[in-house]
Design a protein around this motif. Structure first.
Motif, PDB file in Angstrom:
ATOM      1  N   ILE A  64       0.839  -1.200   0.000  1.00 16.57           N
ATOM      2  CA  ILE A  64       0.000   0.000   0.000  1.00 16.57           C
ATOM      3  C   ILE A  64       0.874   1.250   0.000  1.00 16.57           C
ATOM      4  CG2 ILE A  64      -1.634   1.376   1.369  1.00 16.57           C
ATOM      5  CD1 ILE A  64      -2.886  -1.297   2.244  1.00 16.57           C
ATOM      6  N   ASP A  89      -8.968  -0.263  -2.742  1.00 15.62           N
ATOM      7  CA  ASP A  89      -9.078  -1.404  -1.835  1.00 15.62           C
ATOM      8  C   ASP A  89     -10.542  -1.792  -1.627  1.00 15.62           C
ATOM      9  OD1 ASP A  89      -7.599  -3.285  -0.248  1.00 15.62           O
ATOM     10  OD2 ASP A  89      -8.342  -2.255   1.542  1.00 15.62           O
ATOM     11  N   LYS A  92     -11.817  -3.508  -4.803  1.00 18.95           N
ATOM     12  CA  LYS A  92     -11.299  -4.878  -4.893  1.00 18.95           C
ATOM     13  C   LYS A  92     -12.080  -5.818  -3.965  1.00 18.95           C
ATOM     14  CE  LYS A  92      -6.988  -7.464  -4.586  1.00 18.95           C
ATOM     15  NZ  LYS A  92      -5.547  -7.379  -4.309  1.00 18.95           N
ATOM     16  N   GLU A  93     -12.362  -5.362  -2.748  1.00 17.43           N
ATOM     17  CA  GLU A  93     -13.116  -6.176  -1.796  1.00 17.43           C
ATOM     18  C   GLU A  93     -14.548  -6.388  -2.284  1.00 17.43           C
ATOM     19  OE1 GLU A  93     -14.045  -8.397   1.692  1.00 17.43           O
ATOM     20  OE2 GLU A  93     -12.225  -8.004   0.537  1.00 17.43           O
TER      21      GLU A  93
END
Length: 107
Positions: A64, A89, A92-93
Motif C-alpha cells: 500500500i 481497496d 477490490k473487496e
C-alpha cells in the motif's frame, strides 16, 4: 521455549505479519521514515506497535505504501493518493464479495 519451525514458516507466509521495522520498510521503499509516519497520520495504513512502541509493517502495508508513493511521485497530493488507495481497496473487496456471491448462487 523456542517456536516450532512451522510457526515461523507461517509468519513468513503471512501477508499481515508485522515483520518490518520503520527503518527497514523505508529502505525497502526507497523513502524516508517521515513518509511512513505521514501514512500513519492519514490512516491509510496503521502499523502495529512493538512492545517498545516502535512501528512494525507487514508486506501488505508495504505494498500500500509503495502504491501511495507511486501516486505521490507522479504528482498526486498525499491526501488524494491515500483516498485513491482506500477506494481501490474497497472496490477490490466489493468485486471479491460479488464473485463469491455469484459462485454461491450458481451452485
Amino acid at each position: 521455549m523456542s517456536p516450532e519451525p512451522r510457526d515461523i514458516d507461517d509468519k513468513f507466509d503471512d501477508e499481515d505479519y508485522p515483520a518490518y521495522s520503520m527503518g527497514r520498510a523505508a529502505e525497502m521503499l526507497g523513502t524516508t521514515p517521515g513518509f511512513l509516519r505521514s501514512l500513519d497520520r492519514t490512516e491509510v495504513i496503521a502499523p502495529l506497535r512493538s512492545s517498545g512502541g516502535h512501528r512494525r509493517y507487514s508486506r501488505y502495508q508495504l505494498r500500500i505504501a509503495s502504491r501511495v508513493r507511486e501516486l505521490v511521485d507522479s504528482g498526486t497530493p498525499l491526501d488524494a493518493a491515500c483516498r485513491i488507495i482506500i477506494l481501490e481497496d474497497q472496490l477490490k473487496e466489493a468485486q471479491r464479495l460479488n464473485a463469491e456471491m455469484r459462485a454461491d448462487h450458481e451452485t
